[in-house]
Design a protein around this motif. Structure first.
Motif, PDB file in Angstrom:
ATOM      1  N   LYS A 194       0.837   7.219  -3.412  1.00 17.40           N
ATOM      2  CA  LYS A 194       0.702   6.194  -4.261  1.00 17.40           C
ATOM      3  C   LYS A 194       1.608   5.312  -3.482  1.00 17.40           C
ATOM      4  CE  LYS A 194       2.173   8.319  -9.123  1.00 17.40           C
ATOM      5  NZ  LYS A 194       3.262   8.160  -9.748  1.00 17.40           N
ATOM      6  N   ILE A 195       0.884   5.690  -1.990  1.00 17.04           N
ATOM      7  CA  ILE A 195       2.030   4.624  -1.271  1.00 17.04           C
ATOM      8  C   ILE A 195       1.087   3.134  -0.223  1.00 17.04           C
ATOM      9  CG2 ILE A 195       1.346   5.850   1.475  1.00 17.04           C
ATOM     10  CD1 ILE A 195       4.839   4.125   0.770  1.00 17.04           C
ATOM     11  N   THR A 196       1.512   2.235  -0.244  1.00 16.43           N
ATOM     12  CA  THR A 196       0.305   1.151  -0.179  1.00 16.43           C
ATOM     13  C   THR A 196       1.097   0.441   0.238  1.00 16.43           C
ATOM     14  OG1 THR A 196       2.084  -0.231  -1.889  1.00 16.43           O
ATOM     15  CG2 THR A 196      -0.490   1.126  -2.424  1.00 16.43           C
ATOM     16  N   GLN A 197       0.558  -0.637   1.445  1.00 14.71           N
ATOM     17  CA  GLN A 197       1.390  -1.120   2.642  1.00 14.71           C
ATOM     18  C   GLN A 197       2.734  -2.264   1.848  1.00 14.71           C
ATOM     19  OE1 GLN A 197      -1.642  -3.518   4.915  1.00 14.71           O
ATOM     20  NE2 GLN A 197      -0.197  -4.821   5.774  1.00 14.71           N
ATOM     21  N   LYS A 198       1.563  -2.568   0.980  1.00 11.24           N
ATOM     22  CA  LYS A 198       3.531  -3.525   0.054  1.00 11.24           C
ATOM     23  C   LYS A 198       4.264  -2.691  -0.287  1.00 11.24           C
ATOM     24  CE  LYS A 198       4.541  -6.803  -3.560  1.00 11.24           C
ATOM     25  NZ  LYS A 198       3.514  -7.276  -5.065  1.00 11.24           N
ATOM     26  N   LEU A 199       4.444  -1.521  -0.964  1.00 10.58           N
ATOM     27  CA  LEU A 199       5.217  -0.800  -1.276  1.00 10.58           C
ATOM     28  C   LEU A 199       5.942  -0.585   0.327  1.00 10.58           C
ATOM     29  CD1 LEU A 199       3.849   1.803  -3.116  1.00 10.58           C
ATOM     30  CD2 LEU A 199       5.926  -0.632  -4.153  1.00 10.58           C
ATOM     31  N   LEU A 200       5.487  -0.085   1.096  1.00 10.17           N
ATOM     32  CA  LEU A 200       6.038   0.417   2.342  1.00 10.17           C
ATOM     33  C   LEU A 200       6.747  -1.019   3.373  1.00 10.17           C
ATOM     34  CD1 LEU A 200       6.617   2.963   4.406  1.00 10.17           C
ATOM     35  CD2 LEU A 200       4.307   2.346   5.511  1.00 10.17           C
ATOM     36  N   SER A 201       5.893  -1.689   2.961  1.00 12.31           N
ATOM     37  CA  SER A 201       6.887  -2.852   3.682  1.00 12.31           C
ATOM     38  C   SER A 201       8.060  -3.209   3.528  1.00 12.31           C
ATOM     39  CB  SER A 201       6.100  -4.274   3.722  1.00 12.31           C
ATOM     40  OG  SER A 201       5.993  -4.679   2.938  1.00 12.31           O
ATOM     41  N   GLU A 202       8.462  -2.712   1.505  1.00 11.64           N
ATOM     42  CA  GLU A 202       9.545  -3.043   1.215  1.00 11.64           C
ATOM     43  C   GLU A 202      10.532  -1.937   1.192  1.00 11.64           C
ATOM     44  OE1 GLU A 202       8.211  -3.590  -3.167  1.00 11.64           O
ATOM     45  OE2 GLU A 202       7.918  -5.220  -2.623  1.00 11.64           O
ATOM     46  N   ASN A 225       8.351  -7.254   5.592  1.00  7.50           N
ATOM     47  CA  ASN A 225       6.987  -7.567   4.742  1.00  7.50           C
ATOM     48  C   ASN A 225       5.916  -7.532   5.629  1.00  7.50           C
ATOM     49  OD1 ASN A 225       5.616  -9.635   6.952  1.00  7.50           O
ATOM     50  ND2 ASN A 225       7.938 -10.741   6.568  1.00  7.50           N
ATOM     51  N   PRO A 226       4.361  -7.308   4.193  1.00  6.98           N
ATOM     52  CA  PRO A 226       3.289  -6.565   5.045  1.00  6.98           C
ATOM     53  C   PRO A 226       2.598  -7.046   5.810  1.00  6.98           C
ATOM     54  CG  PRO A 226       3.552  -7.069   2.241  1.00  6.98           C
ATOM     55  CD  PRO A 226       4.801  -7.736   3.353  1.00  6.98           C
ATOM     56  N   THR A 227       2.970  -8.817   6.001  1.00  8.75           N
ATOM     57  CA  THR A 227       2.229  -8.995   7.611  1.00  8.75           C
ATOM     58  C   THR A 227       2.705  -8.792   8.763  1.00  8.75           C
ATOM     59  OG1 THR A 227       1.920 -11.007   6.620  1.00  8.75           O
ATOM     60  CG2 THR A 227       1.557 -10.802   8.541  1.00  8.75           C
ATOM     61  N   ALA A 259      -0.973  -3.072  16.486  1.00 12.11           N
ATOM     62  CA  ALA A 259      -0.611  -3.791  17.780  1.00 12.11           C
ATOM     63  C   ALA A 259       0.201  -2.249  18.531  1.00 12.11           C
ATOM     64  CB  ALA A 259       0.558  -4.351  18.346  1.00 12.11           C
ATOM     65  N   TYR A 260       0.359  -1.335  17.874  1.00 12.00           N
ATOM     66  CA  TYR A 260       1.620  -0.218  18.494  1.00 12.00           C
ATOM     67  C   TYR A 260       0.511   0.814  18.071  1.00 12.00           C
ATOM     68  CZ  TYR A 260       5.009  -2.512  20.197  1.00 12.00           C
ATOM     69  OH  TYR A 260       5.597  -3.760  21.601  1.00 12.00           O
ATOM     70  N   LYS A 261      -0.200   0.698  16.999  1.00  9.89           N
ATOM     71  CA  LYS A 261      -1.103   2.575  16.519  1.00  9.89           C
ATOM     72  C   LYS A 261      -2.419   2.262  16.881  1.00  9.89           C
ATOM     73  CE  LYS A 261       3.005   4.021  14.729  1.00  9.89           C
ATOM     74  NZ  LYS A 261       3.531   5.646  15.849  1.00  9.89           N
ATOM     75  N   GLU A 262      -2.320   0.751  17.449  1.00 15.32           N
ATOM     76  CA  GLU A 262      -3.494   0.502  17.501  1.00 15.32           C
ATOM     77  C   GLU A 262      -4.825   0.955  16.395  1.00 15.32           C
ATOM     78  OE1 GLU A 262      -5.343   2.846  21.164  1.00 15.32           O
ATOM     79  OE2 GLU A 262      -3.443   1.153  22.056  1.00 15.32           O
ATOM     80  N   LYS A 263      -5.119   0.374  15.414  1.00 14.57           N
ATOM     81  CA  LYS A 263      -5.561   1.287  14.057  1.00 14.57           C
ATOM     82  C   LYS A 263      -4.902   0.151  12.575  1.00 14.57           C
ATOM     83  CE  LYS A 263      -5.032   4.916  14.572  1.00 14.57           C
ATOM     84  NZ  LYS A 263      -4.893   7.162  14.574  1.00 14.57           N
ATOM     85  N   ASN A 264      -5.994  -0.159  11.437  1.00 11.95           N
ATOM     86  CA  ASN A 264      -5.116  -0.893  10.288  1.00 11.95           C
ATOM     87  C   ASN A 264      -4.611  -0.179   9.841  1.00 11.95           C
ATOM     88  OD1 ASN A 264      -6.998   0.039   9.148  1.00 11.95           O
ATOM     89  ND2 ASN A 264      -8.737  -0.576   9.032  1.00 11.95           N
ATOM     90  N   PHE A 265      -4.177  -0.610   8.288  1.00 11.73           N
ATOM     91  CA  PHE A 265      -2.627   0.276   8.289  1.00 11.73           C
ATOM     92  C   PHE A 265      -3.408   1.691   7.361  1.00 11.73           C
ATOM     93  CE2 PHE A 265      -0.605   0.842   3.909  1.00 11.73           C
ATOM     94  CZ  PHE A 265       0.496   1.389   4.788  1.00 11.73           C
ATOM     95  N   SER A 266      -4.816   0.853   6.914  1.00  8.11           N
ATOM     96  CA  SER A 266      -5.007   2.099   6.244  1.00  8.11           C
ATOM     97  C   SER A 266      -5.361   3.411   7.263  1.00  8.11           C
ATOM     98  CB  SER A 266      -6.548   1.190   5.305  1.00  8.11           C
ATOM     99  OG  SER A 266      -7.570   2.328   4.303  1.00  8.11           O
ATOM    100  N   ASN A 267      -6.502   2.945   8.095  1.00 10.09           N
ATOM    101  CA  ASN A 267      -6.976   4.242   9.085  1.00 10.09           C
ATOM    102  C   ASN A 267      -5.373   4.773   8.966  1.00 10.09           C
ATOM    103  OD1 ASN A 267      -9.219   3.908   8.601  1.00 10.09           O
ATOM    104  ND2 ASN A 267      -9.717   2.483  10.144  1.00 10.09           N
ATOM    105  N   TYR A 268      -4.544   4.220   9.932  1.00  9.62           N
ATOM    106  CA  TYR A 268      -2.955   4.731  10.005  1.00  9.62           C
ATOM    107  C   TYR A 268      -2.359   5.565   8.931  1.00  9.62           C
ATOM    108  CZ  TYR A 268       2.094   4.544  10.850  1.00  9.62           C
ATOM    109  OH  TYR A 268       3.359   5.308  10.753  1.00  9.62           O
ATOM    110  N   LEU A 269      -2.581   5.235   7.986  1.00  4.92           N
ATOM    111  CA  LEU A 269      -2.075   6.088   7.112  1.00  4.92           C
ATOM    112  C   LEU A 269      -2.987   6.832   6.636  1.00  4.92           C
ATOM    113  CD1 LEU A 269      -0.196   6.557   4.642  1.00  4.92           C
ATOM    114  CD2 LEU A 269      -1.560   4.954   2.987  1.00  4.92           C
TER     115      LEU A 269
END
Length: 572
Positions: free
Chosen positions: A473-481, A486-488, A496-506
């Motif tokens: 159930k984890i999402t970018q919004k839930l994790l940022s909170e 914030n999600p941005t 910058a640090y993982k060198e991938k977008n959130f979806s691919n990181y997760l």
């Protein structure tokens, strides 16, 4: 040479013995052989032929008597008889001798009869093109002569050519006229054989009616045939008309009756002909009854003799089409290919033996038709051959390419697998690196303070260590909170640090987890992809498989298969 002389001596002695027997028989009847008239000789020869006895010695005596009495007309008929009683090479000479003698008489009727005899001889030996030419020449000699007998004989053979071409309506008209003529006349001159041509015309007419679905007309004709047989004691004709009944039953869709009649005819025949018609229609009847296995037995029996015979009548072609269909349904490609090749060979034979006849008949008696169709058929045959060759070439190319791609993929998958299992896939920490000169984080993110970046990276380390990414159930919004940002900001830092977008990181965290699990806990190798996807935090198996392929360039199913093989190999 000695064998030939011995054989010749036997035949010569046998001829003397047979003539001696004829003398005894004739003397018992009160007449000597030399006292017989030419007409009586012909009746005797016809009698021997109808009872399947050897009439050749009597025919030779007929020739000798004709020459002795210098009777050219009798000699012509004697040669004509001899052309039917001898084998091909000798018979061919007698056929030509009959023409020479007929021309010496300068009698157009005899010349016409001689030419017709040549045409019939050639038809019997399947040389249809020259045969038709001689029949047409015979007809030309009758233009200014009234001889109904020879005219109707010529008409009968024209009808036979029409039957070969499938022109049953036109053939029927000719045959009705022939039956009526030969029925109403009796033998009264030498050389006349009304009985033979009456029975032949009757058989052909019955056959035409069957194919034209005029079966009701055959009831009367068959009754007439059997009355004729009883009246003239012509029992040798019985199986031929029983066969006609069988064929008629086939076209009436009475297939069981057809089989019984045709088998009965086969049993009663006393000649040496192969009788393809009976074999073919028995097979066709079994096929119509749904007994394809039994039908194929008869079709193959037909093929055994018919294919190597010169008399390759096109009416039997469907047997090969059904053989191809049957073996296709049985996935027997060898047999299927065998009959495809045979049918292609037969088509060439049909083309050679029947195409000229087809065009010639239309030209001489009807309008010129279907000439263009010949070219069309020839072109279609070529196109079929080219298409077959093209399909074969394309198939070979596709199979070769597919095989190459398959082995290339297998090699690539094996390399990827070895890379994956040799690599430590445990979650690695991403260290925070400082640049001494400006005391700032690397890389620098505009608009986000150093303390915020440091704090989020520390929280992400905890997120990874505690395997919170397994929560589907984890999402970018839930994790940022949860991280107090914030999600941005979260997205920019991960990029910058993982060198991938959130979806691919997760998803990569989840995949690294499941691969490590599969490598260390082998019982998970027995689980289905759907179950592994749920364990890793994916919402469905498709998303799991797609991401697995994206990250590792290998399908999860293949990875699991290779893992099992690797474990098995290691345990040996």
């Amino acid at each position: 040479m000695e064998i030939y002389k011995h054989k010749h001596l036997i035949i010569k002695n046998l001829t003397i013995i047979l003539l001696f027997l004829f003398h005894i028989q004739l003397n018992a009847q009160g007449k000597k052989l030399e006292d017989l008239s030419f007409l009586e000789l012909e009746k005797k020869i016809d009698s021997l032929n109808s009872s399947n006895q050897n009439a050749l010695p009597l025919i030779k005596y007929y020739i000798k008597k004709s020459k002795k009495e210098n009777n050219l007309q009798a000699l012509f008929y004697a040669y004509r008889y001899s052309s039917k009683a001898n084998k091909y090479n000798l018979a061919s000479k007698y056929v030509d001798s009959a023409i020479i003698v007929a021309k010496k008489t300068k009698n157009n009727e005899l010349i016409s009869d001689a030419l017709l005899n040549k045409g019939v001889f050639l038809m019997d030996h399947f040389q249809y093109e020259p045969a038709l030419n001689f029949i047409l020449k015979a007809k030309e000699f009758l233009n200014n002569v009234k001889n109904d007998y020879i005219n109707h004989k010529t008409l009968y053979y024209i009808a036979q050519n029409r039957i070969i071409l499938g022109q049953y309506n036109e053939a029927k008209k000719d045959l009705v006229e022939c039956v009526n003529f030969f029925r109403s006349n009796e033998i009264n001159e030498i050389g006349d054989d009304y009985e033979i041509y009456y029975s032949y015309s009757l058989m052909s007419l019955i056959d035409c009616n069957s194919k034209l679905k005029k079966n009701s007309e055959n009831i009367t004709l068959l009754k007439e045939a059997y009355e004729f047989i009883n009246k003239n004691n012509a029992k040798y004709l019985i199986p031929y008309f029983i066969s006609c009944e069988g064929t008629d039953a086939y076209y009436l869709k009475n297939y069981s009756v057809a089989i019984n009649k045709l088998k009965k005819a086969q049993h009663l025949y006393q000649d040496n002909w192969p009788h393809y018609t009976e074999i073919f229609y028995i097979g066709m009847s079994y096929w119509k009854l749904g007994n394809k296995k039994e039908a194929v037995k008869y079709f193959e029996k037909l093929d055994k003799e018919y294919y190597k015979d010169k008399n390759q009548d096109p009416q039997f072609r469907p047997a090969y089409e059904l053989l191809i269909e049957y073996y296709d349904s049985k996935n027997n490609t060898d047999k299927q290919l065998e009959y495809i090749n045979k049918l292609m060979s037969l088509d060439k034979s049909y083309e050679k033996n029947y195409k000229y006849l087809f065009a010639k008949i239309h030209k001489e008696y009807d309008s010129q038709k279907l000439i263009d169709e010949k070219k069309s058929i020839e072109n279609s045959l070529k196109i079929h051959q080219y298409l077959t060759l093209f399909v074969i070439i394309i198939s070979i190319v596709l199979i070769s390419f597919s095989t190459y791609k398959y082995f290339q993929m297998q090699r690539k998958y094996k390399e990827r697998f070895e890379q994956i299992i040799s690599k430590n896939t445990e979650i690695e920490k991403i260290p925070v690196t400082f640049v001494e000169e400006d005391k700032t984080l690397t890389p620098k993110i505009a608009g986000i303070s150093e303390s915020t970046i440091t704090n989020i990276l520390e929280e992400l380390e905890i997120f990874e260590k505690e395997q919170q990414f397994l929560d589907s159930k984890i999402t970018q919004k839930l994790l940022s909170e949860k991280l107090g940002t914030n999600p941005t900001y979260l997205s920019k830092i991960i990029n910058a640090y993982k060198e991938k977008n959130f979806s691919n990181y997760l998803n990569d965290l989840r995949l690294e987890y499941i691969v490590e699990l599969l490598k260390t806990e082998h019982q998970f190798l027995e689980k289905e992809i759907k179950e592994l996807a749920n364990i890793a935090g994916f919402t469905n198996a498709e998303a799991f498989s797609d991401n697995f392929q994206r990250k590792f360039e290998i399908k999860p199913s293949y990875f699991i298969k290779m893992m099992k093989e690797n474990i098995k190999t290691s345990s040996l």
